[in-house]
Design a protein around this motif. Structure first.
Motif, PDB file in Angstrom:
ATOM      1  N   LYS A 213      48.428  51.706  50.725  1.00  0.00           N
ATOM      2  CA  LYS A 213      49.371  50.998  49.861  1.00  0.00           C
ATOM      3  C   LYS A 213      49.885  49.737  50.544  1.00  0.00           C
ATOM      4  O   LYS A 213      50.016  48.693  49.921  1.00  0.00           O
TER       5      LYS A 213
ATOM      6  N   ALA B 250      58.449  57.266  51.958  1.00  0.00           N
ATOM      7  CA  ALA B 250      57.747  58.531  52.151  1.00  0.00           C
ATOM      8  C   ALA B 250      58.506  59.434  53.114  1.00  0.00           C
ATOM      9  O   ALA B 250      58.065  60.541  53.395  1.00  0.00           O
TER      10      ALA B 250
ATOM     11  N   LEU C 201      52.482  60.981  55.016  1.00  0.00           N
ATOM     12  CA  LEU C 201      51.407  60.486  54.154  1.00  0.00           C
ATOM     13  C   LEU C 201      50.815  59.223  54.767  1.00  0.00           C
ATOM     14  O   LEU C 201      50.614  58.230  54.088  1.00  0.00           O
TER      15      LEU C 201
ATOM     16  N   HIS D  65      47.605  57.294  53.280  1.00  0.00           N
ATOM     17  CA  HIS D  65      47.854  56.841  51.917  1.00  0.00           C
ATOM     18  C   HIS D  65      48.871  55.702  51.916  1.00  0.00           C
ATOM     19  O   HIS D  65      48.720  54.706  51.204  1.00  0.00           O
ATOM     20  N   SER D  66      49.902  55.827  52.743  1.00  0.00           N
ATOM     21  CA  SER D  66      50.894  54.754  52.855  1.00  0.00           C
ATOM     22  C   SER D  66      50.235  53.490  53.382  1.00  0.00           C
ATOM     23  O   SER D  66      50.488  52.389  52.903  1.00  0.00           O
TER      24      SER D  66
END
Lengths: 170, 278
Positions: A146, A134, A139, A142-143
């Motif tokens: 994940k 990224a 992010l 969101h990272s």
């Protein structure tokens, strides 16, 4: 010695092919990835020389990168994990130390110990991977989602896989 | 000198680690440069063969959908051919510039490797330098824009997908004619953001977004998507526009690489003009 070396070389390619042919296509809910090939680095025998561990991890990461079109990212994460592995193993030595010639696996040290061993290293690997991809912390959440999803997925698979191969050998 | 060597030897693991990480950093940085011919990616012959094999296996599970898509595309192409031949009849009497008739030619290719879930997604196709594909060319599908060629080998090429947080495409709102930049935010592979549309423009939900053709990579008017959501934050100079992509990137099977015959002419003309202006 040579026999175990040959087995390691074969399993190196087995992990690699499994990763790039099969697990690369396996993504749960768009957030949980499976980077099972890290198990190869984590499960190498305890007495593996630190330098060769670094070099082998570099090669593994590099070859995975070639297939992921992400040159350098997996390599960086793998080398990082390979470097930290020794210190983390020293920090969580069980009472009475490790058996000579053992692998840091469930068969030798039990499930609980293995999770304590693998979880932080997987987390470091995945965090390095996603944040480098990224290109920063833009992010972040969101990272993070994940990373956590992928850690759980990969760890589950690693544990299942070890139970399968372990009972077979008995 | 002796002490230095001993120092290096004592910390040899750390230094090896450090050097390897530096090497990684260098690889990451050079790989990020946009147009390049690189060897260590899936355009490499061995990697591409293996990826192609893996794709062939997976393809069996989606044959029905692919067949359907190809049939649709056939129908559309036949329809287009019909219309073009009628237009040609009119044009033949008029323009003398033969290249105006065909500014772009299309090279069909099959997708052999694709991803949508990462922040930087790439697509590998089974055509390369020998099929006159070069870095920088645009790639479209029957549904809309797909990406740009990043690197090529003899038989394969790697594309930067529109779903790549580094990729920008010049785009216009068809209805109003205002142009901005389409860029993916890295979150949902179905949506892309349209940026830099100023406050005074009134984009509506349902407006179509097309490529503008300003950068001569994409032909003008290739569909990108349809506006799904428009918000205008207080004080912000630009709208936040969410565009639903026309192409479902999870189902990408066949694409066309666009060769722009006049690109060089346009670029060099612009270069000369800006050169004089300076």
């Amino acid at each position: 010695m040579t026999r175990s070396l040959i087995i390691q070389i074969i399993s190196f390619f087995a992990y690699l092919l499994l990763q790039v042919l099969l697990l690369k296509n396996l993504v749960l809910f768009n957030v949980a990835f499976c980077f099972f090939y890290v198990a190869f680095i984590l499960l190498l025998p305890l007495e593996t020389n630190s330098l060769s561990l670094l070099v082998v991890s570099f090669l593994m990461g590099f070859l995975v990168d070639v297939f992921y079109d992400s040159l350098g990212i997996h390599t960086a994460a793998c080398v990082l994990v390979a470097y930290l592995r020794k210190y983390w193993l020293a920090a969580i030595t069980p009472q009475g130390g490790y058996d000579a010639g053992a692998s840091p696996a469930i068969a030798a040290s039990g499930l609980q110990w293995f999770i304590v061993y693998a979880l932080p290293l997987l987390f470091v690997h995945h965090a390095a991977l996603f944040f480098i991809e990224a290109a920063g912390f833009g992010l972040f959440w969101h990272s993070m989602l994940k990373i956590i999803g992928s850690v759980l997925f990969t760890l589950t698979l690693m544990v299942l896989f070890q139970y399968l191969s372990w009972t077979n050998r008995r | 000198m002796d002490r230095l060597l001993r120092f290096l030897y004592t910390y040899r693991v750390f230094f090896t680690f450090f050097v390897l990480e530096l090497l990684c950093a260098w690889m990451i940085v050079t790989n990020n440069q946009y147009q390049s011919t690189r060897y260590f990616n899936t355009s490499n012959r061995w990697a591409a063969n293996l990826a192609g094999f893996s794709h062939n296996v997976r393809e069996y599970f989606s044959l029905r959908a692919i067949n359907e898509e190809l049939a649709n595309e056939n129908a559309m192409l036949r329809d287009k051919l019909e219309r073009e031949s009628q237009r040609l009849f009119v044009l033949q009497s008029g323009s003398r510039d033969s290249s105006a008739l065909q500014r772009y030619s299309y090279i069909g290719a099959k997708v052999i490797n694709n991803s949508t879930q990462r922040y930087k997604n790439f697509i590998t196709i089974n055509r390369g330098r020998l099929d006159s594909i070069a870095p920088g060319m645009a790639v479209v599908s029957k549904d809309g824009a797909v990406g740009k060629v990043k690197s090529v080998s003899d038989h394969y090429a790697v594309l930067i997908s529109l779903l790549n947080i580094d990729d920008n495409v010049s785009a216009t709102i068809t209805r109003t004619g205002h142009f901005g930049t389409a860029q993916w935010d890295g979150l949902d592979p179905r949506y892309i953001s349209l940026k830099y549309i100023p406050r005074h423009v009134k984009p509506l939900v349902g407006d179509t977004i097309r490529t503008s053709g300003f950068n001569a990579v994409f032909p003008e008017g290739v569909l990108i998507g349809v506006v799904r959501d428009v918000t205008l934050p207080e004080q912000a100079p630009f709208h936040d526009i969410k565009v639903e992509l026309a192409q479902d990137f999870d189902r990408l099977a066949y694409v066309s690489v666009v060769r722009s015959h006049l690109r060089q002419e346009k670029d060099s003309l612009e270069k000369i003009t800006t050169g004089i202006a300076k």
